[in-house]
Design a protein around this motif. Structure first.
Motif, short mmCIF file in Angstrom:
data_model
loop_
_atom_site.label_atom_id
_atom_site.label_comp_id
_atom_site.label_asym_id
_atom_site.label_seq_id
_atom_site.Cartn_x
_atom_site.Cartn_y
_atom_site.Cartn_z
N GLU A 73 0.84 -1.21 0.00
CA GLU A 73 0.00 0.00 0.00
C GLU A 73 0.87 1.26 0.00
O GLU A 73 0.61 2.22 -0.73
CB GLU A 73 -0.91 -0.02 1.22
N GLU A 75 3.94 1.52 -1.07
CA GLU A 75 4.61 1.62 -2.37
C GLU A 75 3.69 2.31 -3.39
O GLU A 75 4.13 3.17 -4.15
CB GLU A 75 5.01 0.24 -2.88
N GLN A 76 2.42 1.95 -3.39
CA GLN A 76 1.47 2.57 -4.31
C GLN A 76 1.35 4.08 -4.04
O GLN A 76 1.25 4.88 -4.97
CB GLN A 76 0.11 1.89 -4.23
N THR A 77 1.39 4.46 -2.78
CA THR A 77 1.34 5.88 -2.41
C THR A 77 2.56 6.61 -2.98
O THR A 77 2.43 7.70 -3.54
CB THR A 77 1.28 6.02 -0.87
N TRP A 78 3.73 6.01 -2.84
CA TRP A 78 4.96 6.63 -3.35
C TRP A 78 4.93 6.70 -4.88
O TRP A 78 5.36 7.70 -5.46
CB TRP A 78 6.19 5.86 -2.87
N LEU A 79 4.47 5.64 -5.53
CA LEU A 79 4.40 5.65 -6.99
C LEU A 79 3.46 6.74 -7.50
O LEU A 79 3.78 7.45 -8.46
CB LEU A 79 3.94 4.27 -7.51
N LYS A 80 2.32 6.89 -6.84
CA LYS A 80 1.37 7.93 -7.25
C LYS A 80 1.97 9.32 -7.02
O LYS A 80 1.85 10.20 -7.87
CB LYS A 80 0.05 7.79 -6.49
N ALA A 81 2.61 9.51 -5.88
CA ALA A 81 3.21 10.82 -5.59
C ALA A 81 4.29 11.16 -6.61
O ALA A 81 4.38 12.31 -7.07
CB ALA A 81 3.79 10.83 -4.18
N ALA A 83 4.48 9.97 -9.74
CA ALA A 83 3.79 10.23 -11.01
C ALA A 83 3.15 11.61 -11.03
O ALA A 83 3.21 12.32 -12.04
CB ALA A 83 2.74 9.15 -11.27
N ASP A 84 2.56 12.02 -9.91
CA ASP A 84 1.96 13.35 -9.82
C ASP A 84 3.01 14.44 -10.02
O ASP A 84 2.77 15.43 -10.71
CB ASP A 84 1.24 13.55 -8.48
N ARG A 99 11.15 11.34 -3.94
CA ARG A 99 10.17 10.31 -4.28
C ARG A 99 10.80 9.17 -5.07
O ARG A 99 10.46 8.00 -4.87
CB ARG A 99 8.99 10.91 -5.04
#
Length: 115
Positions: A73, A75-81, A83-84, A99
């Motif tokens: 979970e 990791e997904q937060t870091w990937l989204k941040a 990408a943003d 990031r």
């Protein structure tokens, strides 16, 4: 999966990253480095790796194998941040480095899961 062995590998990686961080910062705290205007992308990258690795170690120490879901979970937060940030016209380079460091730490962890 041997959680104790994985925690041991994470501890070794944390020590490695902390050593790189200390060399780059000259042993100064992040607050001092920022006050001096010496913050670099390399330093922020290592900081991101440290934060992600500390999170993973804590999750596994506190929850054992169930902590793997917490790591997924996070990791997904870091990937989204990341990408943003990458989607911005002029992303702040230090935050990109931070990031990316965290994302790279999670990728390293995934490699460890497979062994």
């Amino acid at each position: 999966m041997d959680i104790a062995r994985l925690i041991e590998r994470i501890q070794q990686k944390i020590a490695e990253v902390e050593s790189l961080y200390q060399r780059q910062s000259g042993g100064a705290s992040m607050c001092q480095v920022q006050r001096d205007g010496r913050v670099t992308g390399g330093l922020k990258y290592e900081e991101g790796r440290m934060v992600a690795l500390h999170f993973a170690r804590r999750a596994l120490q506190q929850r054992g194998e169930a902590g793997l879901a917490d790591i997924d979970e996070e990791e997904q937060t870091w990937l989204k941040a990341l990408a943003d940030l990458q989607a911005k016209p002029s992303p702040p380079m230090l935050w990109l480095a931070y990031r990316q460091g965290g994302v790279d730490a999670f990728h390293w962890l995934r490699e460890q899961f497979g062994e």
